[in-house]
Motif scaffolding. Structure first.
Motif, PDB file in Angstrom:
ATOM      1  N   SER A  90       0.833  -1.203   0.000  1.00 46.01           N
ATOM      2  CA  SER A  90       0.000   0.000   0.000  1.00 46.01           C
ATOM      3  C   SER A  90       0.867   1.251   0.000  1.00 46.01           C
ATOM      4  CB  SER A  90      -0.939   0.002   1.215  1.00 46.01           C
ATOM      5  OG  SER A  90      -1.761  -1.155   1.211  1.00 46.01           O
ATOM      6  N   ASP A  91       0.222   2.387  -0.191  1.00 42.35           N
ATOM      7  CA  ASP A  91       0.928   3.661  -0.260  1.00 42.35           C
ATOM      8  C   ASP A  91       0.688   4.539   0.958  1.00 42.35           C
ATOM      9  OD1 ASP A  91       1.847   3.477  -3.188  1.00 42.35           O
ATOM     10  OD2 ASP A  91      -0.315   3.109  -3.336  1.00 42.35           O
ATOM     11  N   VAL A  92      -0.483   4.399   1.563  1.00 38.78           N
ATOM     12  CA  VAL A  92      -0.887   5.268   2.672  1.00 38.78           C
ATOM     13  C   VAL A  92      -1.592   4.429   3.728  1.00 38.78           C
ATOM     14  CG1 VAL A  92      -2.308   7.254   3.367  1.00 38.78           C
ATOM     15  CG2 VAL A  92      -1.223   7.232   1.100  1.00 38.78           C
ATOM     16  N   VAL A  93      -1.357   4.753   4.987  1.00 38.87           N
ATOM     17  CA  VAL A  93      -2.177   4.219   6.066  1.00 38.87           C
ATOM     18  C   VAL A  93      -2.647   5.403   6.900  1.00 38.87           C
ATOM     19  CG1 VAL A  93      -0.153   3.779   7.538  1.00 38.87           C
ATOM     20  CG2 VAL A  93      -2.326   2.653   8.035  1.00 38.87           C
ATOM     21  N   VAL A  94      -3.931   5.390   7.256  1.00 44.33           N
ATOM     22  CA  VAL A  94      -4.526   6.449   8.067  1.00 44.33           C
ATOM     23  C   VAL A  94      -5.059   5.815   9.345  1.00 44.33           C
ATOM     24  CG1 VAL A  94      -6.255   8.287   8.172  1.00 44.33           C
ATOM     25  CG2 VAL A  94      -5.235   7.667   5.963  1.00 44.33           C
ATOM     26  N   GLU A  95      -4.682   6.386  10.487  1.00 43.71           N
ATOM     27  CA  GLU A  95      -5.205   5.864  11.755  1.00 43.71           C
ATOM     28  C   GLU A  95      -5.639   7.002  12.649  1.00 43.71           C
ATOM     29  OE1 GLU A  95      -4.151   5.822  15.075  1.00 43.71           O
ATOM     30  OE2 GLU A  95      -2.266   6.923  14.903  1.00 43.71           O
ATOM     31  N   ASN A  96      -6.790   6.816  13.306  1.00 41.70           N
ATOM     32  CA  ASN A  96      -7.237   7.768  14.325  1.00 41.70           C
ATOM     33  C   ASN A  96      -7.745   7.028  15.557  1.00 41.70           C
ATOM     34  OD1 ASN A  96      -9.750   6.851  13.323  1.00 41.70           O
ATOM     35  ND2 ASN A  96     -10.750   8.816  13.749  1.00 41.70           N
TER      36      ASN A  96
END
Length: 394
Positions: A90-96
């Motif tokens: 993958s290119d991006v990981v987003v976590e909140n």
């Protein structure tokens, strides 16, 4: 491959509620392939709030169109291994997630970077991931209050009245999405990934930079001032016939001259310049209110717009959904879910020469397991069955 400037970019979401998923929504609207990691044992509250069918929850449907969903139990080591394998492709990981949660899961930036050296890792927290307050977590009302916005929302001379909570989530999410696109551009030019640390409170504060600077430099504490605007007058919402309301924003002397002419106020020296109008703003608003009070709001909108004045009816939710201009501009889109049911969603707030196709509704839980585990990760049917039987996937 749906087109759009982010076509070919793969984004993995480890997100909950609204702000984090909103990042993925914007990136999906730009053409990215966005994959949500979910688990039946730890469902997003927007899948469950007020509904019996987790695949038909309005809140989830609103913020997750055009995404993919896979089920992975991240409490199991095998589940974390599957997520890392996906992140390596993958290119991006987003976590909140809650502060420190990704590190405790074994998915901190150092670990993910080892699996994918040029990853763009987007971490979203109320106060960011470092500093004395980074342990705190919160939701949109906290973001708006701690960022200073809630102090300014209210009628002139009144106590603060808070604000629409979605503004905080969507603004925070938009800031993170913008940073993500910037990091992808940097990676394209340099080959370097990024760790992006986004603070919800700082995102909110950036929306009122002039107010913050006035306090920092001059010690001025701003209070609620209703719809007043330092650089525009008149600037407000005025009652019309049938209890409809008209929004007006006069941003130039030329616009005021046009408005004064149709109002019959061209010779009024009290309102001749912006400085005069600000000095006599109460009288100005009284004059505008008297002029609009018995008039049809639609006729006034047409009259003012034809004369170069920014004006619009103050719209209810029903008005917005029925607005032909928004429909003609593609603001609303029709999407289809797995069952073939079509529905309308709020689409992107932009138009581009290279628009991405937006055709799919929010995914059912685990709808894309076979694609992600089979096609992307190369697991055989038998391996996928073994993971499902052991509860690592479902």
């Amino acid at each position: 491959m749906r087109g759009g400037p982010l076509e070919g970019v793969r984004v993995v979401e480890l997100t909950k509620v609204w702000a984090g998923p909103y990042v993925g929504k914007l990136l999906a609207f730009l053409g990215a392939e966005v994959i949500r990691i979910e688990s039946l044992d730890s469902l997003d509250v927007t899948r469950t709030y007020g509904v019996k069918d987790i695949n038909k929850a309005p809140g989830f449907q609103a913020v997750n169109p055009q995404k993919l969903s896979v089920q992975v139990d991240m409490k199991k080591p095998e589940g974390i291994k599957l997520v890392l394998d996906l992140l390596s492709k993958s290119d991006v990981v987003v976590e909140n997630l809650r502060p420190g949660a990704v590190k405790r899961l074994g998915l901190g930036y150092d670990v993910v970077k080892a699996a994918k050296p040029d990853i763009v890792f987007v971490s979203m927290g109320m106060y960011g991931s470092e500093g004395p307050l980074s342990y705190q977590t919160g939701y949109a009302p906290c973001f708006a209050a701690l960022g200073g916005l809630s102090l300014l929302v209210g009628h002139e001379g009144s106590a603060p009245g808070a604000m629409n909570i979605r503004y905080a989530d969507s603004t925070f999410g938009a800031a993170a999405a913008f940073a993500t696109v910037t990091a992808l551009l940097h990676r394209r030019r340099t080959g370097e990934g990024q760790f992006i640390d986004v603070s919800a409170v700082e995102s909110m504060t950036s929306m009122i930079g002039d107010t913050i600077m006035d306090f920092s430099l001059n010690g001025v504490v701003h209070e609620c001032d209703g719809n007043l605007h330092a650089e525009m007058a008149p600037h407000g919402v005025y009652r019309c016939a049938n209890n409809e309301w008209l929004s007006i924003a006069v941003s130039s002397e030329e616009a005021w001259r046009s408005m004064a002419k149709v109002m019959g106020q061209s010779d009024n020296a009290l309102f001749s310049t912006h400085a005069h109008r600000k000095a006599n703003e109460a009288a100005l608003n009284q004059a505008v209110s008297a002029w609009t009070a018995d008039r049809d709001v639609h006729e006034l909108v047409e009259l003012l717009q034809q004369n170069g004045v920014a004006a619009a009816k103050s719209q209810s939710s029903v008005d917005l959904v029925a607005d032909p201009h928004l429909w003609s501009r593609g603001f609303y889109r029709e999407v289809t879910d797995k069952t073939g049911q079509t529905k309308n969603i709020i689409g992107p707030s932009w138009k581009m020469s290279r628009d991405a196709e937006i055709t799919n509704a929010a995914p059912q839980l685990g709808e894309h397991n076979a694609y992600v585990f089979g096609e992307l990760l190369g697991l055989s049917v038998e391996q996928q069955k073994q993971f499902a039987d052991s509860g690592v996937t479902r």
